[in-house]
Design a protein around this motif. Structure first.
Motif, PDB file in Angstrom:
ATOM      1  N   GLY A   1       0.790  -1.227   0.000  1.00  0.00           N
ATOM      2  CA  GLY A   1       0.000   0.000   0.000  1.00  0.00           C
ATOM      3  C   GLY A   1       0.823   1.278   0.000  1.00  0.00           C
ATOM      4  N   LEU A   2       2.006   1.246   0.632  1.00  0.00           N
ATOM      5  CA  LEU A   2       2.790   2.467   0.809  1.00  0.00           C
ATOM      6  C   LEU A   2       3.999   2.538  -0.107  1.00  0.00           C
ATOM      7  CD1 LEU A   2       2.660   2.699   4.719  1.00  0.00           C
ATOM      8  CD2 LEU A   2       1.187   3.835   3.040  1.00  0.00           C
ATOM      9  N   GLY A   3       4.346   1.438  -0.744  1.00  0.00           N
ATOM     10  CA  GLY A   3       5.418   1.462  -1.727  1.00  0.00           C
ATOM     11  C   GLY A   3       6.746   0.998  -1.194  1.00  0.00           C
ATOM     12  N   SER A   4       7.611   0.632  -2.147  1.00  0.00           N
ATOM     13  CA  SER A   4       8.958   0.136  -1.845  1.00  0.00           C
ATOM     14  C   SER A   4       9.980   1.169  -2.289  1.00  0.00           C
ATOM     15  CB  SER A   4       9.190  -1.175  -2.602  1.00  0.00           C
ATOM     16  OG  SER A   4      10.537  -1.600  -2.541  1.00  0.00           O
TER      17      SER A   4
ATOM     18  N   TYR B   1      12.240  -3.756   1.167  1.00  0.00           N
ATOM     19  CA  TYR B   1      12.299  -3.571  -0.285  1.00  0.00           C
ATOM     20  C   TYR B   1      11.526  -4.698  -0.971  1.00  0.00           C
ATOM     21  CZ  TYR B   1      16.218  -0.144  -0.361  1.00  0.00           C
ATOM     22  OH  TYR B   1      17.032   0.954  -0.234  1.00  0.00           O
ATOM     23  N   ARG B   2      10.835  -4.366  -2.049  1.00  0.00           N
ATOM     24  CA  ARG B   2      10.201  -5.377  -2.897  1.00  0.00           C
ATOM     25  C   ARG B   2      11.152  -5.738  -4.033  1.00  0.00           C
ATOM     26  NH1 ARG B   2       5.891  -8.142  -1.850  1.00  0.00           N
ATOM     27  NH2 ARG B   2       4.511  -6.344  -1.594  1.00  0.00           N
ATOM     28  N   VAL B   3      11.338  -7.046  -4.273  1.00  0.00           N
ATOM     29  CA  VAL B   3      12.173  -7.491  -5.382  1.00  0.00           C
ATOM     30  C   VAL B   3      11.432  -7.256  -6.690  1.00  0.00           C
ATOM     31  CG1 VAL B   3      13.315  -9.457  -6.465  1.00  0.00           C
ATOM     32  CG2 VAL B   3      13.394  -9.187  -3.979  1.00  0.00           C
ATOM     33  N   GLN B   4      12.093  -6.550  -7.601  1.00  0.00           N
ATOM     34  CA  GLN B   4      11.475  -6.172  -8.872  1.00  0.00           C
ATOM     35  C   GLN B   4      11.906  -7.082 -10.018  1.00  0.00           C
ATOM     36  OE1 GLN B   4      10.626  -1.929  -9.557  1.00  0.00           O
ATOM     37  NE2 GLN B   4      12.152  -2.034 -11.182  1.00  0.00           N
ATOM     38  N   GLN B   5      13.137  -7.555  -9.964  1.00  0.00           N
ATOM     39  CA  GLN B   5      13.642  -8.420 -11.029  1.00  0.00           C
ATOM     40  C   GLN B   5      14.884  -9.142 -10.529  1.00  0.00           C
ATOM     41  OE1 GLN B   5      12.128  -9.003 -14.004  1.00  0.00           O
ATOM     42  NE2 GLN B   5      13.673 -10.601 -14.231  1.00  0.00           N
ATOM     43  N   VAL B   6      15.164 -10.303 -11.095  1.00  0.00           N
ATOM     44  CA  VAL B   6      16.368 -11.065 -10.757  1.00  0.00           C
ATOM     45  C   VAL B   6      17.082 -11.433 -12.054  1.00  0.00           C
ATOM     46  CG1 VAL B   6      17.326 -13.104  -9.642  1.00  0.00           C
ATOM     47  CG2 VAL B   6      15.288 -11.992  -8.678  1.00  0.00           C
ATOM     48  N   ASP B   7      18.319 -10.983 -12.174  1.00  0.00           N
ATOM     49  CA  ASP B   7      19.164 -11.324 -13.313  1.00  0.00           C
ATOM     50  C   ASP B   7      20.132 -12.411 -12.846  1.00  0.00           C
ATOM     51  OD1 ASP B   7      20.734 -11.430 -15.547  1.00  0.00           O
ATOM     52  OD2 ASP B   7      21.582  -9.419 -15.351  1.00  0.00           O
TER      53      ASP B   7
ATOM     54  N   THR C   1      17.394  -6.909  -8.406  1.00  0.00           N
ATOM     55  CA  THR C   1      17.017  -5.496  -8.491  1.00  0.00           C
ATOM     56  C   THR C   1      15.751  -5.263  -7.681  1.00  0.00           C
ATOM     57  OG1 THR C   1      17.979  -5.279 -10.702  1.00  0.00           O
ATOM     58  CG2 THR C   1      16.380  -3.610 -10.034  1.00  0.00           C
ATOM     59  N   VAL C   2      15.795  -4.292  -6.799  1.00  0.00           N
ATOM     60  CA  VAL C   2      14.645  -3.985  -5.949  1.00  0.00           C
ATOM     61  C   VAL C   2      13.981  -2.698  -6.411  1.00  0.00           C
ATOM     62  CG1 VAL C   2      15.540  -5.186  -3.923  1.00  0.00           C
ATOM     63  CG2 VAL C   2      16.139  -2.780  -4.293  1.00  0.00           C
TER      64      VAL C   2
ATOM     65  N   ARG D   1      11.110 -12.556  -8.202  1.00  0.00           N
ATOM     66  CA  ARG D   1      10.332 -11.335  -8.319  1.00  0.00           C
ATOM     67  C   ARG D   1       9.137 -11.389  -7.362  1.00  0.00           C
ATOM     68  NH1 ARG D   1       8.841  -7.212 -11.976  1.00  0.00           N
ATOM     69  NH2 ARG D   1       6.568  -6.914 -12.115  1.00  0.00           N
ATOM     70  N   GLY D   2       8.907 -10.299  -6.640  1.00  0.00           N
ATOM     71  CA  GLY D   2       7.805 -10.246  -5.679  1.00  0.00           C
ATOM     72  C   GLY D   2       8.209 -10.586  -4.260  1.00  0.00           C
TER      73      GLY D   2
END
Length: 464
Positions: free
Chosen positions: A45-48, A336-342, A354-355, A416-417
């Motif tokens: 709700g409040l963001g990462s 932090y929310r995970v946004q992507q994994v390389d 990447t968060v 991710r997530g």
């Protein structure tokens, strides 16, 4: 993803890359273990990233430090160094407990006053303060640490116009760090004491302060002893109200167990970091707890054997201490929310996680270093019998935007997530370096109080 299926895990001890397992306050452990759904909802709700601030632990730290000074036989006023965290909730806690605030700007002073801290419990530090800050300090009876002869003259002029007397500390360079850019030289200090006598209608000399780099308790005790001698000299010269010794902050905080820290230092090398980054300096994450440092400073022998605290008491002198990080120990963490994994394990041997957010919200790089305690992984994935090496990157376009340069040995693949929890970030990490780069909103702070046993946690946005 079902919240009830989430698990909270830390990198396993003995894994490679080297594990630096964070110490956990019991209240933080309870919040992370039993209230994951609340934290996930707040992050959604409040963001990462999201900063969680815990004023109850701040209040506990105040009590612990007060007890340490009392046990050492020292009379000390605690002033929270506001620069360590901008959250309003800590100021409110300080006001409720009778704790002072150390500020270095007019906006910080206004926030301290608005939070309920009276002017006589506010210290003004920082070099060559501007006239606006001087005027507010004089009007509210704050204690101003003067950094130069010119500043002393300007402050006296401001007090004269206001028809008030400014309360003054003379910030003095120590024998151990004579090259500091802060404070008066020996000759300037001598002149400033004389000038305080001449301008006594407008400035009242209350004592002496100093600035030290580093966390040596012995050096801080020696510097405090120098200030005691300066007070006694000022009294001989007629400044009878010289009674305060401001020892500053610099109380170390223990983030990880000392044995882990020593082992890390022995094994640390550039290969453990993304792009073989070579850091040359770290915060002493395995150092003394703050209360232990207080006892060491106060018990330090001076003048052939008498303790520092005994000498101060014998001469009717009080201490002022300005802890920032020490009062914020365990009093907040960052999600932090995970946004992507390389996943580069086949080519580089590690992944880049990447968060959503950036390293600006975990500010250790401001000090040319890396925030070393391992983040915790919150994941809905089932357990895996493997170590997943990865560094953590921010989502900006900067090559240098690494939240964690060090390769962390996560206990399972990061997806991710997932969520990463950086523990004990309230002291200097949350907002010292925050930036709206890429027009990103500054991270919010959620104030959480656990409440009575069995009751659900209560939360609100800081400042609301």
């Amino acid at each position: 993803m079902l919240i009830s299926q989430q698990v909270l895990e830390r990198p396993p001890a003995g894994a490679r890359p080297f594990a630096l397992t964070s110490l956990l306050h019991p209240a933080v452990a309870t919040l992370l273990a039993d209230h994951r759904a609340l934290l996930a909802d707040l992050l959604d709700g409040l963001g990462s990233p999201l900063h969680v601030v815990l004023p109850e632990i701040f209040e506990e730290n105040v009590v612990t430090l007060r007890q340490a000074f009392a046990e050492a036989g020292a009379t000390a006023d605690i002033w929270f160094a506001k620069k360590a965290n901008k959250a309003d909730c800590y100021v409110a806690s300080a006001a409720a407990l009778g704790v002072g605030i150390d500020v270095a700007s007019a906006p910080e002073l206004v926030k301290a006053l608005a939070g309920g801290v009276p002017g006589h419990r506010i210290g003004i530090s920082g070099p060559e303060k501007n006239d606006t800050l001087h005027a507010l300090a004089v009007r509210h009876g704050c204690l101003v640490a003067v950094d130069s002869i010119s500043e002393l003259r300007r402050l006296a002029a401001t007090a004269r116009l206001a028809r008030q007397q400014a309360r003054v500390l003379l910030r003095t360079r120590t024998d151990g760090q004579p090259g500091s850019r802060f404070g008066l030289s020996a000759a300037e200090r001598d002149a400033a004491v004389g000038l305080c006598g001449e301008l006594s209608a407008h400035v009242g000399l209350r004592g002496f302060s100093f600035h030290l780099n580093g966390y040596s308790t012995a050096e801080r005790a020696r510097a405090a002893n120098e200030m005691i001698e300066h007070c006694l000299d000022a009294r001989r010269r007629g400044s009878l109200s010289a009674e305060l010794i401001d020892i500053g902050g610099g109380l170390p905080v223990r983030y990880v167990e000392p044995r882990l820290w020593k082992a890390f230092l022995r094994q640390n090398q550039p290969a453990h970091y993304h792009a073989a980054k070579d850091f040359t300096d770290f915060y002493p994450y395995g150092g003394q707890p703050p209360a232990q440092a207080v006892r060491a400073i106060m018990a330090h022998p001076v003048d052939g054997g008498e303790s520092l605290s005994a000498k101060a008491a014998r001469n009717g002198l009080r201490f002022v201490v300005e802890p920032g990080r020490a009062l914020l120990d365990q009093a907040g963490f960052t999600l932090y929310r995970v946004q992507q994994v390389d996943d580069r394990r086949d080519t580089d041997g590690y992944a880049i996680v990447t968060v959503a957010g950036s390293s600006f919200s975990l500010s250790e790089q401001w000090f040319g270093s890396d925030y070393l305690p391992d983040p915790l992984l919150v994941s809905a994935q089932p357990a895996a019998d493997e170590v997943f090496p990865a560094c953590v990157a921010g989502s900006t376009c900067l090559e240098s935007d690494l939240v964690t340069w060090r390769k962390i040995g996560f206990p399972r693949p990061v997806r991710r997530g997932d969520q990463l929890v950086y523990l004990n970030t309230a002291g200097y990490q949350m907002d010292s370096n925050e930036s709206p780069f890429h027009d990103a909103a500054l991270p919010l702070k959620a104030v959480i109080r656990l409440g009575d046993e069995g009751a659900p946690p209560r939360w609100r946005l800081d400042g609301v």
